[in-house]
Design a protein around this motif. Structure first.
Motif, PDB file in Angstrom:
ATOM      1  N   PRO A 103       0.825  -1.213   0.000  1.00 58.38           N
ATOM      2  CA  PRO A 103       0.000   0.000   0.000  1.00 58.38           C
ATOM      3  C   PRO A 103       0.858   1.262   0.000  1.00 58.38           C
ATOM      4  O   PRO A 103       1.993   1.246   0.498  1.00 58.38           O
ATOM      5  N   PRO A 104       0.334   2.376  -0.531  1.00 58.03           N
ATOM      6  CA  PRO A 104       1.158   3.579  -0.740  1.00 58.03           C
ATOM      7  C   PRO A 104       1.371   4.450   0.479  1.00 58.03           C
ATOM      8  O   PRO A 104       2.223   5.331   0.476  1.00 58.03           O
ATOM      9  N   MET A 105       0.579   4.245   1.545  1.00 59.43           N
ATOM     10  CA  MET A 105       0.649   5.124   2.708  1.00 59.43           C
ATOM     11  C   MET A 105       1.337   4.429   3.868  1.00 59.43           C
ATOM     12  O   MET A 105       1.153   3.220   4.082  1.00 59.43           O
ATOM     13  N   ALA A 106       2.121   5.210   4.630  1.00 65.26           N
ATOM     14  CA  ALA A 106       2.800   4.689   5.807  1.00 65.26           C
ATOM     15  C   ALA A 106       2.248   5.365   7.058  1.00 65.26           C
ATOM     16  O   ALA A 106       2.096   6.595   7.094  1.00 65.26           O
ATOM     17  N   LEU A 107       1.939   4.555   8.061  1.00 65.21           N
ATOM     18  CA  LEU A 107       1.520   5.052   9.373  1.00 65.21           C
ATOM     19  C   LEU A 107       2.716   4.889  10.307  1.00 65.21           C
ATOM     20  O   LEU A 107       3.150   3.762  10.566  1.00 65.21           O
ATOM     21  N   THR A 108       3.255   6.013  10.770  1.00 70.21           N
ATOM     22  CA  THR A 108       4.498   6.018  11.529  1.00 70.21           C
ATOM     23  C   THR A 108       4.294   6.725  12.853  1.00 70.21           C
ATOM     24  O   THR A 108       3.681   7.800  12.907  1.00 70.21           O
ATOM     25  N   ALA A 109       4.814   6.113  13.921  1.00 72.34           N
ATOM     26  CA  ALA A 109       4.739   6.717  15.251  1.00 72.34           C
ATOM     27  C   ALA A 109       6.105   7.238  15.658  1.00 72.34           C
ATOM     28  O   ALA A 109       7.124   6.591  15.431  1.00 72.34           O
TER      29      ALA A 109
END
Length: 375
Positions: A328-334
Motif C-alpha cells: 500500500p502507498p501510505m505509511a503510518l508512523t509513530a
C-alpha cells in the motif's frame, strides 16, 4: 521532495501521473483530466482559449508542491460549482448527479464549465485547498491511542495538524471500519476520556457554513456514496460536539508555529495526560525547506518530553513510496521520545480500511509506552 509549480507549468505531467496511479478508480475524473490536458496543451477556438486563460490566471500567483494538488483541486472546484448550480451546469451529469455519468465528461462541456463559470469557481481555484477531511484517516489516532492504553483512567489530548474542518477530532463517534490484513478488527479508543481536541490549519473549514460543507462534499470523488454518507454523518457528530461541554477547537496556524504551540499545551496539561499529535496527508503540501524545518521541530517536540510530564506521541499518515510495488502507498508512523525513534506501525491505502501491520514496529511502540520511564 516535490518542486514548486506555478500557473499551468507541468500540469500535463501531474495530471497524467495522477491518471496512471488512480484514474481507473474514478473514471469520470480520468476523462476530465484527459480533456483538461488536451485543452491546455492546444486550445481550439475562442471558448477553449477563454477556458485555458481563466484557469491560468487563477493559478498565476499560486504555488503548488504536491504533484496531485492542481489536478484534484481543479476537479474539486468544478464539482463544487456543479453541486451549487445543479442540472444547468455543463458538467452536472458527469460530476454532480447521483449516479454520475462518466460519458458526460466531454471536452466541450469542460470548456463551457470553465469559460462561462462565475468568479466564485476561480476564487476556489486561487485560494482553496483539497481538504477532504477523510475520516477513515482517523485511524491515525484511534488505533495508536488504543495501543497506548488510553481509556477512562488515562486522559487523552488530541492535536490534528492540518485539520481541515476538524472532523477527525470527533471520529470516535463514527463506525470503526479498520482491520488488519487478515480481516481482524483493529482495537480503537472509542471510549477514550478526551480532555482536549484541538486542530491546526492555515485555512480551517467551518462545517457550520454551508459553503464550506459544499466544498467538503465536492472533495469526495463522484460516485463514492459511502464516503459521502460517512462525511455527512461526521459533520453531524462534530456539530453536536461543538455545542457540548468539551468542544473541539480549531486554530488558524502556520505549520512553523505548531511545535511551539504544542510545547505550551504540554506544559498546561496534567502529568498523566497522553498528548497525541497527528497529521494525515499533509506533509507533501509543504515546500521542501518548510518540510525539513517542520520535521526537525516536531521530532524535537517529541524528544522534549519531560520526566514525569505528559506522554508525547506524534503520528504521521503520509504517502511513502514502498520498496515493494505491491505494498500500500501510505505509511503510518509513530514517533516516541524514547530514543527519538520513528516506529513503522502499518501501511494502508489513501482511504484506509485494511492495514498491513508492521508487527515489530507495533510491539516496539507498545513497549515504549508501557515501560517505566526513567526519572
Amino acid at each position: 521532495m516535490s518542486t514548486l509549480r506555478r500557473g499551468l507549468d507541468a500540469f500535463a505531467e501531474d495530471a497524467t501521473a495522477w491518471r496512471q496511479a488512480v484514474g481507473a478508480r474514478v473514471p469520470v475524473y480520468d476523462r476530465l483530466l484527459e480533456a483538461a490536458v488536451g485543452l491546455i496543451q492546444r486550445a481550439e477556438g475562442a471558448l477553449e482559449t477563454a477556458a485555458r486563460d481563466r484557469l491560468e490566471a487563477a493559478w498565476r500567483e499560486r504555488r503548488s508542491s504536491a504533484a496531485y494538488d492542481r489536478p484534484l483541486l481543479l476537479m474539486a472546484a468544478l464539482r463544487a460549482e456543479a453541486l451549487r448550480a445543479g442540472p444547468r451546469h455543463p458538467l452536472y451529469a458527469a460530476i454532480g448527479a447521483d449516479p454520475v455519468d462518466p460519458g458526460a465528461a466531454r471536452r466541450a462541456a469542460l470548456a463551457a464549465a470553465l469559460a462561462d463559470a462565475p468568479a466564485r469557481l476561480f476564487a476556489d481555484l486561487a485560494i482553496r485547498s483539497v481538504q477532504t477531511n477523510e475520516t477513515s484517516r482517523a485511524v491515525a489516532w484511534l488505533w495508536p491511542a488504543a495501543l497506548a492504553g488510553v481509556g477512562d483512567r488515562r486522559p487523552l489530548a488530541l492535536f490534528d495538524i492540518g485539520c481541515s474542518g476538524g472532523l477527525n477530532l470527533t471520529a470516535e463517534g463514527l463506525p470503526a471500519l479498520w482491520t488488519d490484513a487478515a480481516g481482524a478488527p483493529l482495537p480503537v479508543a472509542s471510549a477514550a476520556r478526551i480532555v482536549s481536541r484541538e486542530g491546526f490549519d492555515a485555512h480551517p473549514l467551518d462545517v457550520g457554513r454551508d459553503d464550506d460543507v459544499v466544498w467538503l462534499r465536492a472533495c469526495v470523488w463522484p460516485g463514492e456514496t459511502d464516503r459521502l454518507a460517512r462525511l455527512d454523518r461526521a459533520i453531524g457528530i462534530f456539530l453536536q460536539a461543538s455545542s457540548g461541554t468539551n468542544p473541539p477547537r480549531l486554530h488558524i496556524a502556520d505549520v512553523a508555529d505548531i511545535p511551539a504551540r504544542l510545547a505550551r499545551r504540554a506544559a498546561e496539561l496534567p502529568a498523566d495526560t497522553v498528548l497525541l499529535a497527528y497529521q494525515t496527508v499533509m506533509r507533501d503540501y509543504l515546500p521542501e525547506t518548510r518540510q525539513k524545518r517542520y520535521l526537525t521541530e516536531m521530532n524535537a517536540w517529541v524528544a522534549g518530553e519531560a520526566a514525569g510530564g505528559p506522554r508525547r506521541i506524534w503520528i504521521e499518515l503520509e504517502a511513502d513510496p514502498p520498496a515493494d510495488p505491491q505494498a500500500p502507498p501510505m505509511a503510518l508512523t509513530a514517533h516516541v521520545s524514547e530514543g527519538a525513534r520513528a516506529l513503522p506501525l502499518a501501511r494502508c491505502g489513501y482511504h484506509p480500511d485494511r492495514l498491513r501491520l508492521d508487527t515489530g514496529g507495533v510491539a516496539a511502540f507498545v513497549e515504549s509506552l508501557t515501560r517505566d520511564r526513567k526519572s
